[in-house]
Scaffold this active site. Sequence first.
Site, short mmCIF file in Angstrom:
data_model
loop_
_atom_site.label_atom_id
_atom_site.label_comp_id
_atom_site.label_asym_id
_atom_site.label_seq_id
_atom_site.Cartn_x
_atom_site.Cartn_y
_atom_site.Cartn_z
N GLY A 98 0.84 -1.20 0.00
CA GLY A 98 0.00 0.00 0.00
C GLY A 98 0.87 1.24 0.00
N GLY A 146 0.43 -4.94 0.84
CA GLY A 146 -0.83 -4.85 0.11
C GLY A 146 -0.88 -5.71 -1.13
N GLU A 169 6.28 -5.45 7.75
CA GLU A 169 5.62 -4.36 8.48
C GLU A 169 6.18 -4.07 9.87
OE1 GLU A 169 2.86 -5.72 5.29
OE2 GLU A 169 4.08 -6.74 6.79
N ASP A 177 -0.64 -6.96 7.87
CA ASP A 177 -2.10 -6.87 7.77
C ASP A 177 -2.62 -7.53 6.49
OD1 ASP A 177 -1.03 -4.86 6.11
OD2 ASP A 177 -2.68 -3.48 6.49
#
Length: 386
Positions: A98, A146, A169, A177
Amino acid sequence: MGQREMWRLMSRFNAFKRTNTILHHLRMSKHTDAAEEVLLEKKGCTGVITLNRPKFLNALTLNMIRQIYPQLKKWEQDPETFLIIIKGAGGKAFCAGGDIRVISEAEKAKQKIAPVFFREEYMLNNAVGSCQKPYVALIHGITMGGGVGLSVHGQFRVATEKCLFAMPETAIGLFPDVGGGYFLPRLQGKLGYFLALTGFRLKGRDVYRAGIATHFVDSEKLAMLEEDLLALKSPSKENIASVLENYHTESKIDRDKSFILEEHMDKINSCFSANTVEEIIENLQQDGSSFALEQLKVINKMSPTSLKITLRQLMEGSSKTLQEVLTMEYRLSQACMRGHDFHEGVRAVLIDKDQSPKWKPADLKEVTEEDLNNHFKSLGSSDLKF
Protein backbone atom coordinates in the site's frame (compact mmCIF):
# COMPACT_ATOMS: atom_id res chain seq x y z
CA MET A 1 4.27 43.12 9.63
CA GLY A 2 6.65 41.83 12.30
CA GLN A 3 9.07 38.93 11.83
CA ARG A 4 7.03 36.66 14.16
CA GLU A 5 3.80 37.28 12.22
CA MET A 6 5.62 36.66 8.94
CA TRP A 7 6.99 33.35 10.30
CA ARG A 8 3.48 32.28 11.41
CA LEU A 9 2.05 33.12 7.99
CA MET A 10 4.79 31.14 6.23
CA SER A 11 4.23 28.15 8.54
CA ARG A 12 0.51 28.18 7.79
CA PHE A 13 1.16 28.51 4.06
CA ASN A 14 3.60 25.56 4.09
CA ALA A 15 1.12 23.43 6.04
CA PHE A 16 -1.58 24.38 3.54
CA LYS A 17 0.70 23.42 0.64
CA ARG A 18 1.52 20.04 2.25
CA THR A 19 -2.17 19.31 2.82
CA ASN A 20 -3.03 20.19 -0.77
CA THR A 21 -0.23 18.00 -2.11
CA ILE A 22 -1.49 15.04 -0.09
CA LEU A 23 -5.09 15.63 -1.14
CA HIS A 24 -3.95 15.84 -4.75
CA HIS A 25 -2.42 12.35 -4.44
CA LEU A 26 -5.44 10.87 -2.71
CA ARG A 27 -8.34 12.59 -4.47
CA MET A 28 -10.70 10.39 -6.44
CA SER A 29 -9.63 12.05 -9.64
CA LYS A 30 -11.48 11.78 -12.93
CA HIS A 31 -8.27 12.58 -14.76
CA THR A 32 -6.67 10.09 -17.10
CA ASP A 33 -3.56 9.53 -14.97
CA ALA A 34 -5.68 8.40 -12.00
CA ALA A 35 -7.80 6.15 -14.21
CA GLU A 36 -4.67 4.60 -15.68
CA GLU A 37 -3.27 3.56 -12.28
CA VAL A 38 -5.14 0.32 -12.89
CA LEU A 39 -6.26 -1.15 -16.21
CA LEU A 40 -9.48 -3.17 -16.25
CA GLU A 41 -10.06 -5.13 -19.45
CA LYS A 42 -12.40 -7.86 -20.61
CA LYS A 43 -10.59 -10.26 -22.93
CA GLY A 44 -12.94 -12.93 -24.21
CA CYS A 45 -14.38 -14.61 -21.13
CA THR A 46 -11.59 -13.32 -18.84
CA GLY A 47 -11.45 -10.17 -16.74
CA VAL A 48 -7.89 -8.80 -16.56
CA ILE A 49 -6.72 -6.40 -13.82
CA THR A 50 -3.34 -4.72 -14.43
CA LEU A 51 -1.81 -2.69 -11.60
CA ASN A 52 -0.28 0.15 -13.58
CA ARG A 53 2.06 2.27 -11.45
CA PRO A 54 5.38 0.72 -12.50
CA LYS A 55 7.40 3.80 -11.44
CA PHE A 56 6.07 3.25 -7.91
CA LEU A 57 6.37 -0.56 -8.05
CA ASN A 58 2.58 -0.69 -8.48
CA ALA A 59 2.03 0.47 -4.89
CA LEU A 60 -1.67 0.38 -4.10
CA THR A 61 -3.60 3.65 -3.79
CA LEU A 62 -7.15 4.36 -2.65
CA ASN A 63 -8.02 5.26 -6.23
CA MET A 64 -6.87 1.81 -7.43
CA ILE A 65 -8.83 0.02 -4.71
CA ARG A 66 -11.95 1.96 -5.67
CA GLN A 67 -11.60 0.89 -9.28
CA ILE A 68 -10.77 -2.78 -8.66
CA TYR A 69 -13.44 -3.58 -6.04
CA PRO A 70 -16.61 -2.78 -8.03
CA GLN A 71 -15.18 -4.35 -11.21
CA LEU A 72 -14.27 -7.54 -9.35
CA LYS A 73 -17.82 -7.73 -8.00
CA LYS A 74 -19.28 -7.14 -11.48
CA TRP A 75 -17.18 -9.87 -13.05
CA GLU A 76 -18.05 -12.23 -10.22
CA GLN A 77 -21.76 -11.79 -11.03
CA ASP A 78 -21.32 -11.79 -14.83
CA PRO A 79 -22.29 -15.16 -16.39
CA GLU A 80 -19.99 -14.36 -19.35
CA THR A 81 -16.88 -14.02 -17.13
CA PHE A 82 -15.25 -17.34 -16.25
CA LEU A 83 -11.83 -16.24 -15.02
CA ILE A 84 -10.15 -13.21 -13.42
CA ILE A 85 -6.42 -12.52 -13.84
CA ILE A 86 -4.51 -9.89 -11.84
CA LYS A 87 -0.95 -8.82 -12.69
CA GLY A 88 1.48 -5.91 -12.34
CA ALA A 89 2.85 -3.71 -15.14
CA GLY A 90 6.54 -3.03 -15.74
CA GLY A 91 8.17 -6.36 -14.89
CA LYS A 92 9.75 -5.26 -11.57
CA ALA A 93 6.80 -5.66 -9.25
CA PHE A 94 3.41 -7.27 -8.91
CA CYS A 95 2.66 -4.81 -6.09
CA ALA A 96 5.14 -3.56 -3.49
CA GLY A 97 2.38 -2.79 -0.96
CA GLY A 98 0.00 0.00 0.00
CA ASP A 99 1.11 3.60 -0.54
CA ILE A 100 1.75 4.02 3.19
CA ARG A 101 3.95 7.09 2.92
CA VAL A 102 0.98 9.07 1.58
CA ILE A 103 -1.23 7.69 4.37
CA SER A 104 1.27 8.70 7.07
CA GLU A 105 1.71 12.20 5.61
CA ALA A 106 -2.07 12.63 5.38
CA GLU A 107 -2.50 11.63 9.03
CA LYS A 108 0.16 14.14 10.09
CA ALA A 109 -1.67 16.85 8.12
CA LYS A 110 -4.88 15.92 10.02
CA GLN A 111 -6.45 14.53 6.86
CA LYS A 112 -8.17 11.38 8.10
CA ILE A 113 -7.49 9.17 5.10
CA ALA A 114 -6.40 6.04 7.01
CA PRO A 115 -9.86 4.92 8.23
CA VAL A 116 -11.13 5.00 4.64
CA PHE A 117 -8.02 3.48 3.03
CA PHE A 118 -7.72 0.50 5.38
CA ARG A 119 -11.48 -0.14 5.44
CA GLU A 120 -11.70 -0.27 1.64
CA GLU A 121 -8.44 -2.20 1.24
CA TYR A 122 -9.60 -4.90 3.65
CA MET A 123 -13.01 -5.04 1.94
CA LEU A 124 -11.12 -5.74 -1.29
CA ASN A 125 -9.00 -8.43 0.41
CA ASN A 126 -12.19 -10.12 1.53
CA ALA A 127 -13.68 -9.82 -1.97
CA VAL A 128 -10.62 -11.65 -3.36
CA GLY A 129 -10.93 -14.35 -0.70
CA SER A 130 -14.64 -14.90 -1.29
CA CYS A 131 -14.59 -14.53 -5.10
CA GLN A 132 -16.71 -17.25 -6.69
CA LYS A 133 -14.86 -17.06 -10.01
CA PRO A 134 -11.39 -18.60 -10.46
CA TYR A 135 -8.89 -15.84 -9.60
CA VAL A 136 -5.31 -16.08 -10.88
CA ALA A 137 -2.64 -13.73 -9.47
CA LEU A 138 0.57 -13.58 -11.51
CA ILE A 139 3.01 -12.63 -8.74
CA HIS A 140 6.04 -11.74 -10.85
CA GLY A 141 8.48 -9.37 -9.14
CA ILE A 142 8.14 -7.65 -5.77
CA THR A 143 5.07 -8.83 -3.87
CA MET A 144 4.81 -7.34 -0.39
CA GLY A 145 2.19 -6.07 2.05
CA GLY A 146 -0.83 -4.85 0.11
CA GLY A 147 0.33 -6.85 -2.92
CA VAL A 148 0.13 -10.01 -0.85
CA GLY A 149 -3.43 -9.07 0.14
CA LEU A 150 -4.40 -8.82 -3.55
CA SER A 151 -3.04 -12.28 -4.32
CA VAL A 152 -2.72 -14.72 -1.43
CA HIS A 153 -6.46 -15.02 -0.70
CA GLY A 154 -7.26 -15.93 -4.32
CA GLN A 155 -7.57 -19.49 -5.62
CA PHE A 156 -4.39 -19.49 -7.74
CA ARG A 157 -1.09 -17.65 -7.16
CA VAL A 158 1.62 -18.11 -9.79
CA ALA A 159 5.17 -17.15 -8.78
CA THR A 160 8.20 -16.80 -11.07
CA GLU A 161 11.91 -16.79 -10.23
CA LYS A 162 11.66 -12.97 -10.05
CA CYS A 163 9.03 -13.06 -7.30
CA LEU A 164 10.19 -11.46 -4.05
CA PHE A 165 7.79 -11.97 -1.14
CA ALA A 166 7.89 -10.34 2.28
CA MET A 167 5.65 -9.01 5.02
CA PRO A 168 8.08 -6.37 6.39
CA GLU A 169 5.62 -4.36 8.48
CA THR A 170 7.23 -4.80 11.92
CA ALA A 171 10.16 -2.73 10.57
CA ILE A 172 7.87 0.28 10.04
CA GLY A 173 5.83 0.11 13.24
CA LEU A 174 2.89 -1.69 11.66
CA PHE A 175 1.89 -5.39 11.55
CA PRO A 176 1.43 -7.90 8.68
CA ASP A 177 -2.10 -6.87 7.77
CA VAL A 178 -4.28 -7.49 4.64
CA GLY A 179 -5.27 -10.83 6.14
CA GLY A 180 -1.78 -11.78 7.35
CA GLY A 181 -3.38 -12.91 10.59
CA TYR A 182 -5.29 -15.48 8.55
CA PHE A 183 -2.81 -16.96 6.06
CA LEU A 184 0.45 -16.72 8.02
CA PRO A 185 -0.48 -18.98 10.98
CA ARG A 186 -1.78 -21.54 8.45
CA LEU A 187 1.62 -22.02 6.78
CA GLN A 188 3.67 -25.10 7.71
CA GLY A 189 4.78 -25.29 11.34
CA LYS A 190 5.74 -21.88 12.70
CA LEU A 191 6.95 -20.55 9.35
CA GLY A 192 4.29 -17.82 9.23
CA TYR A 193 5.22 -16.57 12.71
CA PHE A 194 8.86 -16.41 11.64
CA LEU A 195 8.04 -14.51 8.41
CA ALA A 196 5.74 -12.10 10.27
CA LEU A 197 8.13 -11.18 13.06
CA THR A 198 11.37 -10.99 11.04
CA GLY A 199 10.09 -9.77 7.65
CA PHE A 200 12.28 -12.50 6.07
CA ARG A 201 12.24 -12.36 2.25
CA LEU A 202 11.41 -15.38 0.13
CA LYS A 203 12.43 -15.48 -3.52
CA GLY A 204 11.28 -17.38 -6.59
CA ARG A 205 10.41 -21.04 -6.13
CA ASP A 206 10.69 -20.67 -2.35
CA VAL A 207 7.48 -18.60 -2.44
CA TYR A 208 5.81 -21.73 -3.83
CA ARG A 209 7.59 -24.09 -1.42
CA ALA A 210 6.43 -21.97 1.52
CA GLY A 211 2.81 -22.44 0.41
CA ILE A 212 2.26 -18.79 -0.49
CA ALA A 213 2.11 -19.47 -4.25
CA THR A 214 0.12 -22.42 -5.61
CA HIS A 215 2.24 -22.76 -8.78
CA PHE A 216 5.68 -21.81 -10.12
CA VAL A 217 6.39 -20.82 -13.73
CA ASP A 218 9.65 -19.74 -15.39
CA SER A 219 9.26 -16.02 -16.17
CA GLU A 220 10.10 -16.51 -19.86
CA LYS A 221 6.92 -18.62 -20.11
CA LEU A 222 4.65 -16.24 -18.20
CA ALA A 223 3.30 -14.42 -21.28
CA MET A 224 2.57 -17.78 -22.94
CA LEU A 225 0.76 -18.97 -19.83
CA GLU A 226 -1.41 -15.86 -19.86
CA GLU A 227 -2.17 -16.36 -23.57
CA ASP A 228 -3.18 -19.98 -22.95
CA LEU A 229 -5.46 -18.93 -20.10
CA LEU A 230 -7.06 -16.23 -22.26
CA ALA A 231 -7.60 -18.75 -25.06
CA LEU A 232 -9.76 -20.99 -22.86
CA LYS A 233 -13.44 -21.04 -23.83
CA SER A 234 -15.86 -20.95 -20.88
CA PRO A 235 -13.32 -22.80 -18.70
CA SER A 236 -14.11 -24.63 -15.48
CA LYS A 237 -11.88 -24.29 -12.43
CA GLU A 238 -10.43 -27.70 -13.37
CA ASN A 239 -9.55 -26.50 -16.91
CA ILE A 240 -7.69 -23.52 -15.45
CA ALA A 241 -5.91 -25.66 -12.85
CA SER A 242 -4.83 -28.06 -15.61
CA VAL A 243 -3.17 -25.29 -17.65
CA LEU A 244 -1.39 -23.96 -14.55
CA GLU A 245 -0.28 -27.46 -13.55
CA ASN A 246 1.19 -28.12 -17.01
CA TYR A 247 3.31 -24.96 -16.88
CA HIS A 248 4.30 -25.68 -13.28
CA THR A 249 5.41 -29.22 -14.17
CA GLU A 250 7.47 -27.96 -17.12
CA SER A 251 9.24 -25.22 -15.12
CA LYS A 252 12.97 -25.80 -14.73
CA ILE A 253 14.47 -22.94 -12.70
CA ASP A 254 15.62 -24.05 -9.21
CA ARG A 255 13.61 -27.25 -9.57
CA ASP A 256 16.24 -29.32 -7.76
CA LYS A 257 17.09 -26.78 -5.05
CA SER A 258 15.63 -27.43 -1.61
CA PHE A 259 13.58 -24.83 0.27
CA ILE A 260 15.92 -22.11 1.58
CA LEU A 261 14.58 -22.54 5.13
CA GLU A 262 14.40 -26.36 5.02
CA GLU A 263 17.50 -26.89 7.18
CA HIS A 264 16.25 -24.30 9.69
CA MET A 265 12.62 -25.43 10.03
CA ASP A 266 13.25 -27.40 13.24
CA LYS A 267 14.79 -24.30 14.84
CA ILE A 268 11.97 -22.09 13.53
CA ASN A 269 9.33 -24.48 14.86
CA SER A 270 10.91 -24.74 18.30
CA CYS A 271 11.98 -21.10 18.76
CA PHE A 272 8.81 -19.49 17.39
CA SER A 273 6.34 -21.76 19.18
CA ALA A 274 6.54 -19.62 22.34
CA ASN A 275 3.54 -17.58 23.49
CA THR A 276 5.42 -14.32 24.06
CA VAL A 277 7.99 -12.34 22.08
CA GLU A 278 10.28 -12.35 25.12
CA GLU A 279 10.25 -16.17 25.13
CA ILE A 280 10.96 -16.30 21.40
CA ILE A 281 13.99 -14.06 21.97
CA GLU A 282 15.11 -16.26 24.85
CA ASN A 283 14.74 -19.36 22.66
CA LEU A 284 16.87 -17.80 19.92
CA GLN A 285 19.54 -16.79 22.45
CA GLN A 286 19.62 -20.29 23.93
CA ASP A 287 19.81 -21.90 20.49
CA GLY A 288 22.93 -19.85 19.77
CA SER A 289 23.36 -21.00 16.15
CA SER A 290 24.41 -18.43 13.56
CA PHE A 291 20.91 -18.62 12.03
CA ALA A 292 19.21 -18.03 15.39
CA LEU A 293 21.52 -15.14 16.29
CA GLU A 294 20.97 -13.55 12.89
CA GLN A 295 17.18 -13.62 13.43
CA LEU A 296 17.67 -12.24 16.94
CA LYS A 297 19.60 -9.30 15.50
CA VAL A 298 16.76 -8.62 13.03
CA ILE A 299 14.00 -8.87 15.66
CA ASN A 300 15.84 -6.50 17.99
CA LYS A 301 15.61 -3.76 15.32
CA MET A 302 11.83 -4.04 14.99
CA SER A 303 9.20 -1.96 16.77
CA PRO A 304 8.60 -3.64 20.17
CA THR A 305 4.91 -2.69 19.99
CA SER A 306 4.61 -4.14 16.48
CA LEU A 307 6.26 -7.40 17.54
CA LYS A 308 3.80 -7.92 20.40
CA ILE A 309 0.79 -6.93 18.30
CA THR A 310 1.89 -9.27 15.51
CA LEU A 311 2.39 -12.34 17.68
CA ARG A 312 -1.03 -11.92 19.27
CA GLN A 313 -2.60 -11.17 15.87
CA LEU A 314 -1.36 -14.50 14.46
CA MET A 315 -2.23 -16.49 17.57
CA GLU A 316 -5.79 -15.15 17.55
CA GLY A 317 -6.06 -15.33 13.76
CA SER A 318 -5.21 -19.03 13.68
CA SER A 319 -8.77 -19.88 14.74
CA LYS A 320 -10.67 -17.03 13.03
CA THR A 321 -12.27 -16.73 9.59
CA LEU A 322 -10.74 -14.31 7.07
CA GLN A 323 -13.53 -11.80 7.75
CA GLU A 324 -13.00 -12.03 11.51
CA VAL A 325 -9.26 -11.51 10.99
CA LEU A 326 -9.81 -8.46 8.78
CA THR A 327 -12.15 -6.95 11.39
CA MET A 328 -9.43 -7.48 14.02
CA GLU A 329 -6.76 -6.03 11.72
CA TYR A 330 -8.86 -2.95 11.02
CA ARG A 331 -8.92 -2.24 14.77
CA LEU A 332 -5.14 -2.69 14.87
CA SER A 333 -4.59 -0.42 11.86
CA GLN A 334 -6.49 2.45 13.46
CA ALA A 335 -4.62 2.01 16.75
CA CYS A 336 -1.31 2.13 14.85
CA MET A 337 -2.37 5.35 13.10
CA ARG A 338 -3.05 6.93 16.51
CA GLY A 339 0.31 5.79 17.87
CA HIS A 340 3.92 6.87 17.37
CA ASP A 341 5.78 3.94 15.82
CA PHE A 342 4.08 3.75 12.41
CA HIS A 343 4.82 7.39 11.58
CA GLU A 344 8.36 7.07 12.94
CA GLY A 345 8.93 3.87 10.93
CA VAL A 346 7.72 5.50 7.71
CA ARG A 347 10.00 8.47 8.40
CA ALA A 348 13.08 6.31 9.05
CA VAL A 349 12.56 3.80 6.23
CA LEU A 350 10.74 5.68 3.47
CA ILE A 351 11.25 9.43 3.95
CA ASP A 352 14.60 10.26 5.59
CA LYS A 353 15.88 6.72 4.91
CA ASP A 354 18.27 6.85 7.86
CA GLN A 355 17.08 3.35 8.88
CA SER A 356 17.27 4.43 12.53
CA PRO A 357 13.74 4.60 13.92
CA LYS A 358 13.33 5.76 17.51
CA TRP A 359 10.62 3.45 18.80
CA LYS A 360 8.37 4.45 21.72
CA PRO A 361 8.40 2.44 23.86
CA ALA A 362 11.89 1.31 22.92
CA ASP A 363 11.86 -1.86 25.02
CA LEU A 364 9.59 -4.90 24.92
CA LYS A 365 9.06 -4.88 28.67
CA GLU A 366 7.62 -1.36 28.42
CA VAL A 367 4.82 -2.56 26.10
CA THR A 368 2.16 -3.45 28.66
CA GLU A 369 -0.79 -5.82 28.46
CA GLU A 370 -3.03 -2.74 28.69
CA ASP A 371 -1.30 -1.22 25.62
CA LEU A 372 -1.90 -4.44 23.71
CA ASN A 373 -5.54 -4.72 24.78
CA ASN A 374 -6.15 -1.14 23.64
CA HIS A 375 -4.94 -2.06 20.14
CA PHE A 376 -7.37 -4.98 19.93
CA LYS A 377 -10.37 -3.12 21.39
CA SER A 378 -13.61 -2.90 19.42
CA LEU A 379 -14.25 0.38 17.59
CA GLY A 380 -17.98 0.05 18.21
CA SER A 381 -19.99 1.50 15.33
CA SER A 382 -16.71 2.20 13.46
CA ASP A 383 -15.73 -1.48 13.35
CA LEU A 384 -15.19 -3.02 9.92
CA LYS A 385 -18.34 -4.90 8.90
CA PHE A 386 -18.99 -7.11 5.88
